[in-house]
Design an enzyme around this catalytic site. Structure first.
Site, short mmCIF file in Angstrom:
data_model
loop_
_atom_site.label_atom_id
_atom_site.label_comp_id
_atom_site.label_asym_id
_atom_site.label_seq_id
_atom_site.Cartn_x
_atom_site.Cartn_y
_atom_site.Cartn_z
N VAL A 61 1.11 -1.15 0.30
CA VAL A 61 -0.07 -0.25 0.04
C VAL A 61 1.42 1.51 0.02
CG1 VAL A 61 -2.54 1.49 1.36
CG2 VAL A 61 -1.73 -1.56 0.92
N THR A 62 2.16 0.67 0.91
CA THR A 62 3.04 2.04 1.23
C THR A 62 3.97 2.76 -0.36
OG1 THR A 62 3.51 1.60 3.25
CG2 THR A 62 4.86 3.20 2.04
N ASP A 100 -1.34 5.97 1.15
CA ASP A 100 -0.22 6.78 2.08
C ASP A 100 -0.37 6.50 3.84
OD1 ASP A 100 2.50 8.06 2.74
OD2 ASP A 100 1.23 9.47 3.95
N ASP A 103 -2.13 2.27 4.45
CA ASP A 103 -1.11 1.18 4.54
C ASP A 103 -0.90 1.44 6.61
OD1 ASP A 103 0.23 4.21 5.36
OD2 ASP A 103 2.23 3.57 4.77
N GLY A 104 0.07 2.81 6.87
CA GLY A 104 -0.13 2.58 8.78
C GLY A 104 -2.00 2.22 9.23
N ASP A 121 7.99 4.25 4.67
CA ASP A 121 7.14 4.98 5.18
C ASP A 121 7.26 6.55 5.19
OD1 ASP A 121 3.59 5.33 5.55
OD2 ASP A 121 4.38 6.17 7.50
N ASP A 125 6.71 8.98 2.48
CA ASP A 125 5.83 10.14 3.07
C ASP A 125 6.65 11.77 2.53
OD1 ASP A 125 3.89 9.27 4.44
OD2 ASP A 125 4.91 9.14 6.22
#
Length: 229
Positions: A61-62, A100, A103-104, A121, A125
């Site tokens: 996802v990141t 972004d 993912d977290g 990440d 970012d």
């Protein structure tokens, strides 16, 4: 003879919104999510639940979010402001920003947070922040102002990372210029150049707003970290 029922299997438990916000707060030094950040995280939780249930790797996802952010910057720089490309840029910025954050969220919901994931990440970012600044540039913002806005964002995050390297375990504050705000500004400016072209210098206003919020946010983070160090 009584019929025996086969044991029912349940899928992986995924925390509700309140528990997700509590976990997010713990990972961010006890900082309370308020305002736009809280609303953003609430939406992220809704979208992250299916990915968590499907066991999608957070790293995938990141990287997908970073690719979308880079694509938005490329389209903005090549096509310029206005028209269908500007709408596409806004959509790409929002989609990249969502991924972004997803993912977290997926990592938090699945309790799969790790140092390697955090490092990936953080790097992605910073690429995403630079991409948003380039979107403002492509939409017509002065180069110096887009660079200032992007630089303030990078400096704020560098302060966080450097303080952690010096032993500060948390920041304890959510500034007025966190990533959801930066993403919203870049996407709104791109969309405005298509929806209301020529009515205002949208990119200039967006870059100025980002720079102003970035300066305030930098002070917020610096003061909070100064107290902890």
């Amino acid at each position: 003879m009584p019929t025996q029922r086969a044991p029912q299997t349940r899928g992986p438990a995924v925390p509700d919104r309140a528990e997700y916000l509590r976990r997010w707060s713990r990972l961010h030094g006890g900082a309370a999510a308020t305002g736009l950040v809280r609303a953003w995280l609430g939406g992220v939780h809704v979208l992250a639940r299916p990915l968590a249930l499907a066991r999608v790797p957070p790293a995938a996802v990141t990287l997908a979010g970073t690719a979308l952010a880079a694509s938005a910057a490329w389209v903005a720089l090549v096509a310029g402001p206005g028209g269908a490309p500007a709408v596409a840029v806004a959509v790409l910025v929002v989609a990249g920003g969502l991924l972004d954050n997803l993912d977290g969220a997926v990592a938090v919901l699945r309790e799969r947070t790790s140092d390697r994931g955090a490092l990936l990440d953080a790097c992605c970012d910073r690429v995403g922040d630079a991409a948003c600044a380039l979107v403002l540039l492509g939409c017509g913002a002065p180069a110096w102002l887009a660079a200032l806005a992007g630089g303030l964002a990078q400096l704020q995050e560098y302060l966080r990372a450097r303080a952690q390297g010096l032993g500060a375990r948390d920041v304890g504050v959510v500034s007025v210029a966190e990533r959801p705000v930066r993403i919203a500004v870049a996407a709104a400016c791109a969309a405005a150049t298509a929806i209301a072209p020529g009515q205002a210098p949208w990119a200039l206003l967006g870059a100025a707003a980002w720079a102003l919020l970035g300066a305030v946010g930098l002070v917020q983070v610096a003061v909070a970290l100064g107290r902890r160090l």
